[in-house]
Design a protein around this motif. Structure first.
Motif, mmCIF file in Angstrom:
data_model
loop_
_atom_site.group_PDB
_atom_site.id
_atom_site.type_symbol
_atom_site.label_atom_id
_atom_site.label_comp_id
_atom_site.label_asym_id
_atom_site.label_seq_id
_atom_site.Cartn_x
_atom_site.Cartn_y
_atom_site.Cartn_z
ATOM 1 N N ASN A 143 1.029 -1.602 0.070
ATOM 2 C CA ASN A 143 0.020 0.617 -0.026
ATOM 3 C C ASN A 143 0.651 1.253 0.049
ATOM 4 O O ASN A 143 0.182 2.152 0.565
ATOM 5 N N SER A 259 -1.529 -0.237 -5.281
ATOM 6 C CA SER A 259 -1.042 0.419 -4.192
ATOM 7 C C SER A 259 -1.948 0.416 -3.668
ATOM 8 O O SER A 259 -1.759 2.152 -2.330
ATOM 9 N N SER A 260 -2.995 0.282 -3.635
ATOM 10 C CA SER A 260 -4.495 1.670 -2.805
ATOM 11 C C SER A 260 -5.669 -0.047 -2.177
ATOM 12 O O SER A 260 -5.624 -1.271 -3.228
ATOM 13 N N CYS A 292 -1.237 -2.633 6.754
ATOM 14 C CA CYS A 292 -1.589 -3.967 5.847
ATOM 15 C C CYS A 292 -2.796 -5.381 6.393
ATOM 16 O O CYS A 292 -3.036 -5.562 6.043
#
Length: 405
Positions: A143, A259-260, A292
């Motif tokens: 993320n 990355s989300s 995460c």
């Protein structure tokens, strides 16, 4: 009554042959046909008697041993071969797997690992496992952007394809800022949106013709849509269907994501067998990893599904792997060494590191990671524990900074 698995043992050491026979006696339905101390003397016997399982040590005369293994696997189509060696160098492993070996085990043998490998081969030989339709889905995720997850996805997929010679799909699900085609310098005719819009006509021939085959290898690339509008109409249901369709054709699927934690990324993670959670060793990245793990727990993912991968690893770092494991309460699965020049040179040339720098430490790391992910051999971490300054505690520093927020 179960069919017996005819087996041949080849090992230059008598004590090793006896040990193998002892281990095999613990596995049901194994029938040892013959023992040999040299593969040359065994070749004619194997060709004539066509055993289902061959266990062979290639420590001595590895070159000619691998040549004979290549001939045997091409003439005895269903034979399964377990290779043993004192040499665990990744190049030796890759050569053995390319010759046709299904498993590579290092000597001295560990009883549990050996029996597990034999049981796996027995299932394949007996038809309890479908050797042609198995598939493993691996997704790289972080993320936090800019820490190299796309490089890892590209090079991992390439090494799995090189090592196993099985069909590997590399899928770019970073729908708005995908870079896989840039990293491989390809311009595919089709993309994810095209395949999804034609799901009603998908079969193996269609998939292999629409995915971009990379440089005559067994790696096939599915690019991200060329514009945002096409990406937006792709639904989470489409992604699930796409992955399930790919599973029927490919042995491995490697997915690169955004990355989300959007719904499409979570869908990819839901449908993955392995999530490679990529991080580097610094405080912000470790904090992101903790977030995460918190979300993965809420999503119901098992700890075994999440593999923590440290990128740009340097042994001289003040923060050690043990510190990271303590903070995150999760073992580090693998470490990719820091080699900025090799990676950036590979990216700028648009080729994987195995082509731009085949003998580099980072290429060797990707090969080892591919071997572990593809279950071809067990890499034992024999690295010594790193020393740190007395009194240093990342956990205390982490908790202090967390409290200051």
């Amino acid at each position: 009554m179960a069919t017996k698995i005819d087996t041949v043992i080849i090992d230059s050491e008598q004590t090793s042959r006896e040990l193998i026979a002892n281990y095999l006696s613990q596995v049901s339905d194994i029938n040892i046909l013959q023992n040999f101390n040299d593969i040359l003397s065994a070749q004619d016997y194997i060709t004539e008697n066509r055993p289902s399982l061959i266990i062979v040590d290639i420590t001595q005369k590895s070159g000619i041993s691998l040549e004979i293994i290549t001939k045997l696997t091409s003439t005895i189509k269903n034979v399964k071969i377990i290779v043993l060696s004192y040499d665990m160098d990744s190049n030796t492993v890759i050569k053995a797997l390319r010759a046709g070996a299904r498993e590579f085990l290092t000597k001295p043998l560990i009883e549990k690992d050996f029996i597990e490998a034999v049981e796996k081969m027995k299932d394949l030989i007996s038809g309890n496992v479908d050797d042609t339709t198995r598939c493993k889905v691996i997704t790289t995720f972080s993320n936090k952007g800019g820490i190299g997850k796309t490089s890892i996805a590209v090079n991992l997929a390439m090494e799995i394809a090189n090592m196993t010679k099985e069909k590997v799909a590399l899928v770019d699900l970073n729908m708005q800022m995908g870079d896989i085609t840039t990293f491989l310098n390809i311009d595919p005719s089709f993309d994810t949106s095209y395949v999804i819009n034609n799901l009603d006509r998908i079969d193996e021939t269609f998939l292999l013709s629409t995915l971009e085959q990379y440089n005559k290898t067994s790696l096939y690339v599915l690019a991200d849509p060329p514009d945002i509008e096409q990406a937006e109409i792709i639904t989470t249901e489409d992604i699930t269907t796409l992955i399930n369709v790919l599973r029927n054709v490919f042995s491995y699927i490697v997915i690169d994501t955004t990355s989300s934690f959007d719904s499409k990324t979570i869908t990819a993670l839901d449908n993955s067998d392995i999530i490679l959670l990529v991080s580097i060793i610094n405080l912000p990245s470790i904090r992101n990893c903790q977030r995460c793990f918190d979300l993965f727990k809420k999503l119901g993912y098992s700890k075994d599904k999440i593999k923590l991968l440290i990128n740009r690893y340097m042994e001289a770092d003040d923060i050690k792997v043990e510190d990271v494991e303590e903070v995150l309460n999760h073992k580090v699965f693998f470490k990719i060494p820091n080699n900025y020049y090799t990676i950036i040179n590979s990216i700028n040339k648009g080729i994987p590191t195995c082509d731009s720098a085949p003998n580099s430490n980072i290429t060797k790391a990707f090969k080892q990671l591919a071997a572990i992910i593809s279950d071809n051999y067990s890499l034992k971490n024999k690295a010594q524990q790193n020393q740190r300054e007395e009194g240093f505690s990342l956990l205390n520093l982490f908790n202090k900074n967390k409290g200051d927020k």
